[in-house]
Write a protein that holds these residues in place. Structure first.
Motif, PDB file in Angstrom:
ATOM      1  N   THR A   1       0.838  -1.211   0.000  1.00  0.00           N
ATOM      2  CA  THR A   1       0.000   0.000   0.000  1.00  0.00           C
ATOM      3  C   THR A   1       0.864   1.248   0.000  1.00  0.00           C
ATOM      4  O   THR A   1       0.604   2.202  -0.755  1.00  0.00           O
ATOM      5  N   ARG A   2       1.913   1.254   0.806  1.00  0.00           N
ATOM      6  CA  ARG A   2       2.786   2.437   0.865  1.00  0.00           C
ATOM      7  C   ARG A   2       3.575   2.600  -0.440  1.00  0.00           C
ATOM      8  O   ARG A   2       3.786   3.718  -0.921  1.00  0.00           O
ATOM      9  N   LYS A   3       3.978   1.489  -1.028  1.00  0.00           N
ATOM     10  CA  LYS A   3       4.649   1.571  -2.335  1.00  0.00           C
ATOM     11  C   LYS A   3       3.683   2.058  -3.405  1.00  0.00           C
ATOM     12  O   LYS A   3       4.054   2.818  -4.312  1.00  0.00           O
ATOM     13  N   ALA A   4       2.428   1.627  -3.299  1.00  0.00           N
ATOM     14  CA  ALA A   4       1.418   2.019  -4.287  1.00  0.00           C
ATOM     15  C   ALA A   4       1.160   3.523  -4.257  1.00  0.00           C
ATOM     16  O   ALA A   4       0.871   4.129  -5.300  1.00  0.00           O
ATOM     17  N   GLU A   5       1.290   4.126  -3.076  1.00  0.00           N
ATOM     18  CA  GLU A   5       1.102   5.581  -2.987  1.00  0.00           C
ATOM     19  C   GLU A   5       2.098   6.301  -3.889  1.00  0.00           C
ATOM     20  O   GLU A   5       1.742   7.265  -4.584  1.00  0.00           O
ATOM     21  N   GLN A   6       3.343   5.818  -3.869  1.00  0.00           N
ATOM     22  CA  GLN A   6       4.369   6.420  -4.730  1.00  0.00           C
ATOM     23  C   GLN A   6       4.134   6.049  -6.190  1.00  0.00           C
ATOM     24  O   GLN A   6       4.203   6.889  -7.089  1.00  0.00           O
ATOM     25  N   ARG A   7       3.842   4.792  -6.421  1.00  0.00           N
ATOM     26  CA  ARG A   7       3.709   4.266  -7.784  1.00  0.00           C
ATOM     27  C   ARG A   7       2.538   4.907  -8.541  1.00  0.00           C
ATOM     28  O   ARG A   7       2.636   5.185  -9.736  1.00  0.00           O
ATOM     29  N   PHE A   8       1.420   5.104  -7.824  1.00  0.00           N
ATOM     30  CA  PHE A   8       0.212   5.614  -8.478  1.00  0.00           C
ATOM     31  C   PHE A   8      -0.089   7.073  -8.144  1.00  0.00           C
ATOM     32  O   PHE A   8      -1.080   7.634  -8.627  1.00  0.00           O
TER      33      PHE A   8
END
Length: 263
Positions: free
Chosen positions: A162-169
């Motif tokens: 989820t935290r990686k997705a914040e950056q990715r998306f």
């Protein structure tokens, strides 16, 4: 000296996993049929009828229908509704809506459970980012469904994703507090409860043949929710939109096996 539990998540045999996938594939077909029918002007009650017909035509039973009194074959949760939305003739889909459909089917004594969130036509950029992020979090998180891992290794993988997705998306995401996945087999909800965040290395051991329904629920705002007066519908406290993706997943020697494919 620390005490580490030797408790394990119950395992299904290879034949039982095949039987669970047979149920899961029916759920996948129902979700595909519902998504194909979802359009502006269509009610969530109409989508419910399509799902029920698809499930029954396959020789299965809608797991949700009558479950603890639930009146539908699907949960249809639109926009700020997180989960457990009751299908209704009063809920009419509009262009740009974000629709989460959660569906279960019982086939020859085994349960499949899966959720899919999609847009009615074009989504705005934020809703699109939220939905793509939630799908990605599910796919990344379920990679931890491996023999020898512990329950909360999956929880931790979902949180990290989820935290990686914040950056990715490029979107801030709230992990809905208090809701998560679960064991599944001959009944829809089996032990253990699977949180969508937390420290790894805790809880029962995942073994070959263990099965969990893994289901991240993310929002564009708050982590807090409320249940409406119907005692089912869960909404975000701040009205922010939510996305919910779920697969039933088995741990195998060859890696995670999705038992609810959408063929």
């Amino acid at each position: 000296m620390g005490f580490r539990s030797k408790k394990k998540i119950a395992a299904k045999s290879p034949g039982e996993l095949d039987a669970m996938q047979a149920a899961g594939e029916i759920v996948g077909k129902a979700l595909q049929a519902v998504k194909a029918a979802a359009a502006p002007g269509v009610t969530t009650l109409e989508l419910d009828a399509i799902a029920e017909e698809t499930i029954r035509n396959a020789g299965a039973i809608p797991t949700f229908l009558g479950y603890q009194g639930f009146p539908g074959s699907i949960c249809a949760s639109v926009n700020e509704v997180i989960v457990h939305g009751i299908p209704s003739a009063d809920t009419v889909l509009q262009a740009g809506d974000l629709v989460s459909i959660d569906c279960g089917a019982t086939f020859e004594g085994w349960v499949g459970d899966s959720a899919w969130t999609f847009g009615v036509g074009e989504l705005d950029a934020q809703a699109q980012a939220l939905n793509e992020a939630t799908e990605w979090v599910l796919q990344e998180g379920l990679r931890a469904m491996l023999p020898g891992n512990r329950l909360t290794d999956v929880s931790h993988a979902l949180e990290v994703a989820t935290r990686k997705a914040e950056q990715r998306f490029g979107v801030a995401l709230g992990i809905v507090s208090g809701y998560g996945g679960h064991g599944i087999g001959r009944t829809m909800h089996e032990d253990p409860f699977l949180a969508n965040e937390g420290r790894g290395g805790r809880g029962p051991i995942i073994q070959e043949g263990s099965v969990l329904a893994i289901e991240p629920m993310l929002t564009l705002g708050t982590t807090e929710s409320a249940v409406l007066e119907d005692d089912w519908t869960v909404v975000t406290l701040d009205g922010s939109w939510s996305s919910h993706w779920e697969h039933t997943v088995a741990a195998t020697a060859k890696g995670p096996r999705i038992l609810t494919p959408r063929k």
